[in-house]
Write a protein that holds these residues in place. Structure first.
Motif, PDB file in Angstrom:
ATOM      1  N   ARG A  93       0.804  -1.216   0.000  1.00  0.00           N
ATOM      2  CA  ARG A  93       0.000   0.000   0.000  1.00  0.00           C
ATOM      3  C   ARG A  93       0.845   1.278   0.000  1.00  0.00           C
ATOM      4  NH1 ARG A  93      -4.458  -2.014  -2.054  1.00  0.00           N
ATOM      5  NH2 ARG A  93      -5.626  -3.435  -0.651  1.00  0.00           N
ATOM      6  N   LEU A  94       2.087   1.200   0.442  1.00  0.00           N
ATOM      7  CA  LEU A  94       2.925   2.403   0.480  1.00  0.00           C
ATOM      8  C   LEU A  94       3.233   2.893  -0.930  1.00  0.00           C
ATOM      9  CD1 LEU A  94       5.477   1.674   3.357  1.00  0.00           C
ATOM     10  CD2 LEU A  94       3.747   3.491   3.293  1.00  0.00           C
ATOM     11  N   ILE A  95       3.161   4.219  -1.104  1.00  0.00           N
ATOM     12  CA  ILE A  95       3.428   4.817  -2.414  1.00  0.00           C
ATOM     13  C   ILE A  95       4.894   5.189  -2.566  1.00  0.00           C
ATOM     14  CG2 ILE A  95       2.819   6.734  -3.938  1.00  0.00           C
ATOM     15  CD1 ILE A  95       0.120   6.864  -2.555  1.00  0.00           C
ATOM     16  N   ALA A  96       5.513   5.623  -1.483  1.00  0.00           N
ATOM     17  CA  ALA A  96       6.898   6.098  -1.537  1.00  0.00           C
ATOM     18  C   ALA A  96       7.818   5.009  -2.068  1.00  0.00           C
ATOM     19  CB  ALA A  96       7.351   6.535  -0.153  1.00  0.00           C
ATOM     20  N   LYS A  97       8.783   5.424  -2.875  1.00  0.00           N
ATOM     21  CA  LYS A  97       9.739   4.475  -3.432  1.00  0.00           C
ATOM     22  C   LYS A  97      10.695   3.961  -2.360  1.00  0.00           C
ATOM     23  CE  LYS A  97       9.646   6.450  -8.086  1.00  0.00           C
ATOM     24  NZ  LYS A  97      10.452   7.082  -9.167  1.00  0.00           N
ATOM     25  N   ALA A 128       7.186   1.899   8.943  1.00  0.00           N
ATOM     26  CA  ALA A 128       6.387   1.783   7.716  1.00  0.00           C
ATOM     27  C   ALA A 128       4.915   2.078   7.993  1.00  0.00           C
ATOM     28  CB  ALA A 128       6.554   0.398   7.117  1.00  0.00           C
ATOM     29  N   LEU A 129       4.416   1.633   9.133  1.00  0.00           N
ATOM     30  CA  LEU A 129       3.023   1.905   9.485  1.00  0.00           C
ATOM     31  C   LEU A 129       2.791   3.397   9.696  1.00  0.00           C
ATOM     32  CD1 LEU A 129       2.414  -1.059  11.935  1.00  0.00           C
ATOM     33  CD2 LEU A 129       1.223  -0.684   9.770  1.00  0.00           C
ATOM     34  N   LEU A 130       3.706   4.083  10.349  1.00  0.00           N
ATOM     35  CA  LEU A 130       3.561   5.528  10.546  1.00  0.00           C
ATOM     36  C   LEU A 130       3.642   6.279   9.230  1.00  0.00           C
ATOM     37  CD1 LEU A 130       5.654   6.038  13.815  1.00  0.00           C
ATOM     38  CD2 LEU A 130       3.167   5.937  13.574  1.00  0.00           C
ATOM     39  N   GLN A 131       4.486   5.797   8.316  1.00  0.00           N
ATOM     40  CA  GLN A 131       4.546   6.432   6.999  1.00  0.00           C
ATOM     41  C   GLN A 131       3.252   6.203   6.233  1.00  0.00           C
ATOM     42  OE1 GLN A 131       8.186   5.903   4.805  1.00  0.00           O
ATOM     43  NE2 GLN A 131       7.167   6.135   2.818  1.00  0.00           N
ATOM     44  N   LEU A 132       2.670   5.028   6.374  1.00  0.00           N
ATOM     45  CA  LEU A 132       1.391   4.761   5.722  1.00  0.00           C
ATOM     46  C   LEU A 132       0.307   5.681   6.274  1.00  0.00           C
ATOM     47  CD1 LEU A 132      -0.221   2.970   3.762  1.00  0.00           C
ATOM     48  CD2 LEU A 132      -0.686   1.444   5.699  1.00  0.00           C
ATOM     49  N   GLU A 133       0.330   5.944   7.570  1.00  0.00           N
ATOM     50  CA  GLU A 133      -0.634   6.873   8.160  1.00  0.00           C
ATOM     51  C   GLU A 133      -0.510   8.254   7.518  1.00  0.00           C
ATOM     52  OE1 GLU A 133      -1.725   8.504  12.625  1.00  0.00           O
ATOM     53  OE2 GLU A 133       0.355   8.515  11.932  1.00  0.00           O
ATOM     54  N   GLU A 134       0.714   8.725   7.344  1.00  0.00           N
ATOM     55  CA  GLU A 134       0.921  10.035   6.720  1.00  0.00           C
ATOM     56  C   GLU A 134       0.414  10.056   5.288  1.00  0.00           C
ATOM     57  OE1 GLU A 134       4.757  11.690   6.994  1.00  0.00           O
ATOM     58  OE2 GLU A 134       4.912  11.499   9.175  1.00  0.00           O
TER      59      GLU A 134
END
Length: 405
Positions: free
Chosen positions: A102-106, A115-121
């Motif tokens: 699900r993460l968009i960032a490369k 990774a979960l906190l980045q997904l929240e952002e």
């Protein structure tokens, strides 16, 4: 010889509770991430995502420790603890795969918690669907388990307990123990609220959510807070009230000196100590230099004498000694606060020289200064200890008149 499953579970100690809670969270989070409208599901359950993210370092350490112990002691595969460990490891891999998908960032974080906190952002950055209301957006942006939200609520409990009750007519509205709580709660709340408002700015480019909440924060809470925005509003109201009460209190106790905000925590503890002993000294620190501490001591003594004259010659003499000692500490200070103190002393010396002494020291009517002649005693004295000495000499002169209070 195989070990009984109950004994194996006993060996897990409190780790079993952590692993069982983690299993439930992993199951729920995996379902959210596998859903077709997964962003909407995650936005509605950001608290769950943050719980998993915040607990992940402890969970990883526990899984590693339990796996090593199970391998070293040869735990049976069919035992309940091994089944729990195996399922949690499987669910962890499933969640990690879903998050990576699900993460968009490369550049994706290696640790699952990060990774979960980045997904929240990323989910919050995507913004709400068209037509979503401001309160719904605020609920999504402010999950209740935000560390800063917990911190500011802890501080707000102190503010509400101290300032909700009626203020006494005389004396401080808090004791020494509560002053220490306020001293720690004020900077904690300041930092936490700044972070929370910045979070709203970060995920709401329009600024409408913040403006909406700031307007509502002026209203006194009526119901117990439950959601994240309600917790923020409750804490912001009591924080603003506490700051206004503290500011008014310090200004009345230290007039004409204006305390700086970074000095408030140390001044609260010192003023509480002065309630039990007027001899309490304000210690120098990184925030308060030696001269500044002396300046505030002089201001506190003058403000005290402005409210009531010392009773008896010994008390008045002791007050002059304290003023002199504090003035020696502050003699090298400069600036507007020092000039206001000097002006108060000069005004007292002039009025004493006119025989128009008020019943309370250092609290004459200010408008009379314009009618007094220049060149009065004390005009040429600039040194603070020198002005204190002149004021003491003027106070010892016989009075021919007395101005009403």
């Amino acid at each position: 010889m195989a070990t009984h499953p109950d004994i194996l579970r006993a060996r897990l100690e409190d780790r079993a509770d952590l692993l069982e809670a983690t299993r439930l969270r992993y199951r729920a989070l995996e379902k959210l991430l596998r859903a077709f409208f997964w962003r909407d599901r995650v936005r509605a359950n950001l608290e769950l995502l943050r719980e998993v993210a915040l607990a992940q370092p402890e969970v990883d350490a526990t899984l590693e420790a339990v796996s090593r112990r199970a391998e070293a002691e040869g735990w049976p595969r069919g035992s309940a603890p091994m089944a729990l460990l195996t399922e949690v490891l499987r669910l962890r891999e499933a969640v990690a795969w879903a998050v990576d998908r699900r993460l968009i960032a490369k550049k994706k974080p290696e640790l699952l918690g990060e990774a979960l906190l980045q997904l929240e952002e990323e989910v919050l950055d995507a913004g709400p669907l068209l037509g979503r209301r401001l309160w719904a957006q605020a609920v999504e942006m402010l999950p209740r388990n935000l560390p800063e939200l917990r911190a500011v609520c802890t501080a707000a409990e102190v503010f509400e307990r101290v300032f909700r009750r009626p203020s006494p007519a005389a004396g401080l509205p808090f004791d020494a123990a509560e002053a220490d709580e306020l001293r720690r709660a004020l900077p904690l709340a300041d930092k936490a609220l700044e972070t929370l408002w910045s979070r709203l700015d970060r995920f709401d480019a329009t600024g409408r959510v913040r403006a909406f909440l700031e307007k509502r924060a002026r209203l006194a809470p009526v119901h117990p807070p439950r959601s994240g925005p309600e917790l923020l509003l409750h804490a912001a109201f009591w924080h603003d009230l506490a700051r206004s009460r503290v500011k008014a209190l310090l200004e009345s106790r230290l007039s004409p000196v204006v305390p700086r905000e970074e000095e408030w925590p140390e001044l609260l503890g010192w003023l509480a100590a002065r309630e039990s002993s007027v001899e309490a000294r304000l210690a120098a620190s990184e925030v308060l230099g030696e001269g500044r501490a002396g300046l505030l001591e002089v201001a506190a003594e003058l403000a005290s004498l402005s409210h009531a004259r010392p009773v008896g010659p010994w008390n008045e003499e002791a007050a002059w000694v304290r003023l002199w000692t504090a003035a020696q500490r502050a003699r090298a200070e400069t600036g507007p606060d020092m000039e206001r103190l000097r002006e108060s002393l000069r005004l007292f010396i002039r009025l004493r020289g006119q025989g128009q002494t008020p019943a309370r020291l250092f609290s004459p009517e200010r408008e009379q200064l314009a009618r007094l002649p220049s060149g009065s005693p004390g005009d040429a004295v600039e040194d603070l200890p020198g002005l204190i000495q002149k004021a003491r000499e003027a106070a010892s002169q016989p009075r021919t008149g007395r101005m009403s209070e």
